[in-house]
Design a protein around this motif. Structure first.
Motif, mmCIF file in Angstrom:
data_model
loop_
_atom_site.group_PDB
_atom_site.id
_atom_site.type_symbol
_atom_site.label_atom_id
_atom_site.label_comp_id
_atom_site.label_asym_id
_atom_site.label_seq_id
_atom_site.Cartn_x
_atom_site.Cartn_y
_atom_site.Cartn_z
ATOM 1 N N PHE A 1 0.782 -1.309 0.155
ATOM 2 C CA PHE A 1 -0.102 -0.008 0.102
ATOM 3 C C PHE A 1 0.938 1.167 0.008
ATOM 4 C CE2 PHE A 1 -3.236 -3.022 1.649
ATOM 5 C CZ PHE A 1 -4.090 -2.758 0.511
ATOM 6 N N ALA A 2 1.955 1.169 0.601
ATOM 7 C CA ALA A 2 2.951 2.480 0.485
ATOM 8 C C ALA A 2 3.371 2.634 -0.828
ATOM 9 C CB ALA A 2 4.169 2.172 1.397
ATOM 10 N N LYS A 3 3.371 1.694 -1.514
ATOM 11 C CA LYS A 3 4.002 1.948 -2.875
ATOM 12 C C LYS A 3 2.591 2.331 -3.981
ATOM 13 C CE LYS A 3 7.382 0.716 -5.064
ATOM 14 N NZ LYS A 3 8.214 1.362 -5.652
ATOM 15 N N ILE A 4 1.538 1.896 -3.595
ATOM 16 C CA ILE A 4 0.338 2.519 -4.122
ATOM 17 C C ILE A 4 0.190 3.713 -4.117
ATOM 18 C CG2 ILE A 4 -2.196 2.234 -4.446
ATOM 19 C CD1 ILE A 4 -2.018 -0.756 -3.748
ATOM 20 N N ARG A 5 0.380 4.143 -2.795
ATOM 21 C CA ARG A 5 0.353 5.575 -2.362
ATOM 22 C C ARG A 5 1.224 6.699 -3.410
ATOM 23 N NH1 ARG A 5 1.526 5.197 2.499
ATOM 24 N NH2 ARG A 5 -0.607 5.226 3.266
ATOM 25 N N SER A 6 2.476 5.925 -3.467
ATOM 26 C CA SER A 6 3.581 6.793 -4.156
ATOM 27 C C SER A 6 3.200 6.756 -5.593
ATOM 28 C CB SER A 6 4.908 6.223 -3.894
ATOM 29 O OG SER A 6 4.947 4.726 -4.701
ATOM 30 N N TYR A 7 2.601 5.506 -6.192
ATOM 31 C CA TYR A 7 2.325 5.476 -7.404
ATOM 32 C C TYR A 7 0.969 6.429 -7.838
ATOM 33 C CZ TYR A 7 4.698 0.996 -7.862
ATOM 34 O OH TYR A 7 5.510 0.075 -7.761
ATOM 35 N N VAL A 8 0.089 6.508 -7.034
ATOM 36 C CA VAL A 8 -0.962 7.605 -7.035
ATOM 37 C C VAL A 8 -0.318 9.065 -7.420
ATOM 38 C CG1 VAL A 8 -2.826 8.833 -5.857
ATOM 39 C CG2 VAL A 8 -2.920 6.070 -5.926
ATOM 40 N N PHE B 1 -6.358 5.625 4.483
ATOM 41 C CA PHE B 1 -5.530 5.566 3.278
ATOM 42 C C PHE B 1 -5.911 6.625 2.081
ATOM 43 C CE2 PHE B 1 -4.492 4.157 -0.944
ATOM 44 C CZ PHE B 1 -3.054 3.822 -0.757
ATOM 45 N N LEU B 2 -7.362 6.748 2.210
ATOM 46 C CA LEU B 2 -7.695 7.795 0.912
ATOM 47 C C LEU B 2 -7.229 9.029 1.560
ATOM 48 C CD1 LEU B 2 -11.158 6.819 -0.081
ATOM 49 C CD2 LEU B 2 -9.107 6.312 -1.275
ATOM 50 N N GLY B 3 -7.326 9.483 2.625
ATOM 51 C CA GLY B 3 -6.968 10.768 3.312
ATOM 52 C C GLY B 3 -5.576 10.978 3.441
ATOM 53 N N SER B 4 -4.674 9.972 3.005
ATOM 54 C CA SER B 4 -3.309 9.972 3.080
ATOM 55 C C SER B 4 -2.632 10.343 1.552
ATOM 56 C CB SER B 4 -2.740 8.816 3.585
ATOM 57 O OG SER B 4 -2.412 7.450 2.739
ATOM 58 N N GLY C 1 0.868 19.232 0.174
ATOM 59 C CA GLY C 1 0.076 18.701 1.195
ATOM 60 C C GLY C 1 -1.645 18.702 0.770
ATOM 61 N N GLU C 2 -1.756 18.778 -0.485
ATOM 62 C CA GLU C 2 -3.308 19.076 -1.011
ATOM 63 C C GLU C 2 -3.914 17.527 -1.390
ATOM 64 O OE1 GLU C 2 -0.697 19.091 -5.110
ATOM 65 O OE2 GLU C 2 -0.486 19.626 -2.739
ATOM 66 N N ALA C 3 -4.956 17.420 -1.008
ATOM 67 C CA ALA C 3 -5.578 16.114 -1.211
ATOM 68 C C ALA C 3 -5.743 15.702 -2.652
ATOM 69 C CB ALA C 3 -6.983 16.166 -0.580
ATOM 70 N N ILE C 4 -5.217 14.606 -3.091
ATOM 71 C CA ILE C 4 -5.089 14.211 -4.479
ATOM 72 C C ILE C 4 -6.446 13.794 -4.778
ATOM 73 C CG2 ILE C 4 -4.354 12.555 -6.091
ATOM 74 C CD1 ILE C 4 -1.764 12.773 -4.534
ATOM 75 N N PRO C 5 -7.350 14.268 -5.775
ATOM 76 C CA PRO C 5 -8.472 13.716 -6.177
ATOM 77 C C PRO C 5 -8.534 12.437 -7.009
ATOM 78 C CG PRO C 5 -8.373 15.766 -6.893
ATOM 79 C CD PRO C 5 -7.109 15.511 -6.623
ATOM 80 N N VAL C 6 -9.310 11.573 -6.678
ATOM 81 C CA VAL C 6 -9.403 10.051 -7.000
ATOM 82 C C VAL C 6 -10.733 9.663 -7.387
ATOM 83 C CG1 VAL C 6 -7.292 9.496 -5.810
ATOM 84 C CG2 VAL C 6 -9.537 8.885 -4.915
ATOM 85 N N ILE C 7 -10.811 8.799 -8.501
ATOM 86 C CA ILE C 7 -12.189 8.178 -8.909
ATOM 87 C C ILE C 7 -12.500 6.961 -7.990
ATOM 88 C CG2 ILE C 7 -13.901 7.219 -10.586
ATOM 89 C CD1 ILE C 7 -12.313 9.200 -12.511
ATOM 90 N N PHE C 8 -13.503 6.871 -7.103
ATOM 91 C CA PHE C 8 -13.438 5.935 -6.138
ATOM 92 C C PHE C 8 -14.604 4.885 -6.771
ATOM 93 C CE2 PHE C 8 -15.289 4.239 -2.158
ATOM 94 C CZ PHE C 8 -14.634 3.081 -1.824
ATOM 95 N N ARG C 9 -14.628 3.638 -6.836
ATOM 96 C CA ARG C 9 -15.450 2.692 -7.616
ATOM 97 C C ARG C 9 -15.706 1.625 -6.522
ATOM 98 N NH1 ARG C 9 -14.942 -1.332 -11.897
ATOM 99 N NH2 ARG C 9 -12.675 -1.379 -11.123
#
Length: 377
Positions: free
Chosen positions: A111-118, A173-176, A182-190
């Motif tokens: 999950f740490a890698k997923i965060r960095s990929y996002v 996780f989504l909040g991280s 420091g801005e929240a990255i927008p994501v499409i949540f499905r």
């Protein structure tokens, strides 16, 4: 091909008939969404007439080497970029097993890698979409367990607290997911995708329409109102469906979704029947999306192993040109046998590059850094 043209003519007539009822894009489902999240959704609507964004699941995490061997975790590597010369415009990620407090998802990606990929995809100006194959919170089995579950996890149910605890982990996780300032990255949540099928515990035979919509609304309200997550664009994603009524039977309402989509694969179907079947569903999707002011998307698509060397330009491209959708996300290159996009040396690689070069397809190189998030296009 004759059958496909018949579907095209019929679908075009239906779309024209619905044109007068089409609405302007609806406001984002979350009134408190961050400015960047609202702008992203608005820009995706603006981008829709210009072409379709190509997406790939787990694109930066792993893939297939030319010799048929897997690569994993190589910095900046991508089967799409290696084949076409550019990254996808949409990156898909999976959060299954996050609810178990695991360090890795169900496909063994940390999950740490997923965060960095996002963060990497966001920095290049691409779009991130997230699915969640969460284990059954009622009995602890996998997402593919089909025991009756939803009534037990709704408010008042005996397993509701278990489900809320899983939502808390998801929300953390989504909040991280933060950008460089420091801005929240927008994501499409499905969430709860392919619900018109019956292979997940939230599927059509596993709960009633009322139970499904109650679960959906509780989940979205909890993330927005209790966890204060305002970087989410919500996607409603079916599997197969017969008609508009079937597609909308479990729709939670315009206040609870921003993207309307469906998943479809060639799999064991006759490849010749795939194109007319997709034409029928895409025609319905684009009409329904216009009527509701929502963004249409092909939320998952693919041909396992892509054995057809002209599949991209002869099967997919004509569909995407006829029926405009925001993006089409091919599934992951999971191993040298089961994969859904081309890689260097694969049978469809040359055709995929032609697909990339077509003016109607949009990859990351046509987006520009943070353009979709910072100003109207």
């Amino acid at each position: 091909m004759k059958l496909f043209r018949t579907f095209v003519l019929a679908a075009t007539a239906a779309a024209l008939a619905l044109g007068a009822q089409a609405q302007a894009p609806a406001p984002i489902a979350d009134p408190a969404a961050t400015p960047a999240t609202k702008l992203l959704l608005a820009n995706l609507h603006r981008l829709l007439p210009r072409g379709v964004m190509y997406g790939h699941q787990d694109d930066l995490a792993y893939g297939i080497a030319q010799a048929g061997q897997m690569w994993k975790g190589d910095a900046n590597r991508s089967d799409v970029k290696s084949t076409a010369g550019a990254y996808p415009a949409v990156f898909g990620w999976e959060l299954g097993h996050l609810e178990l407090d695991s360090a890795r998802n169900l496909d063994a990606v940390p999950f740490a890698k997923i965060r960095s990929y996002v963060q990497q995809a966001y920095a290049m100006g691409a779009v991130n979409t997230i699915s969640w194959h969460l284990d059954n919170p009622h009995n602890g089995k996998t997402a593919w367990d089909t025991a009756r579950t939803v009534p037990f996890i709704l408010p008042g149910g005996p397993d509701h607290a278990k489900y809320v605890a899983r939502l808390d982990r998801l929300a953390a996780f989504l909040g991280s997911l933060k950008g460089p300032k420091g801005e929240a990255i927008p994501v499409i949540f499905r969430p709860f995708h392919e619900h018109t099928g019956s292979w997940f515990w939230w599927g059509k035979k596993e709960c009633t329409p009322a139970e499904f919509t109650a679960l959906w609304r509780f989940t979205v309200d909890y993330l927005h109102n209790q966890k204060k997550l305002h970087n989410l664009i919500i996607a409603y994603s079916a599997s197969d469906f017969a008609d508009e009524a079937d597609y909308l039977e479990r729709y939670p309402g315009d206040a609870y979704a921003d993207v309307l989509g469906f998943d479809d694969y060639v799999n064991g179907k006759d490849p010749a029947k795939f194109q007319p079947g997709m034409a029928r569903k895409l025609a319905l999707l684009t009409s329904i999306s216009k009527a509701h002011g929502k963004l249409p998307a092909l939320t998952e698509v693919g041909y396992d192993g892509v054995p057809d060397p002209t599949w991209w330009t002869k099967t997919m491209l004509p569909l995407l040109k006829q029926y405009p959708v925001s993006y089409a996300l091919t599934w992951r290159n999971g191993d040298p046998v089961h994969f859904f996009t081309a890689y260097p040396g694969q049978a469809s690689a040359a055709d995929f590059k032609q697909f990339f070069q077509d003016k109607q397809t949009i990859f990351a190189n046509r987006l520009g850094p943070l353009r979709l998030y910072t100003k109207p296009i």
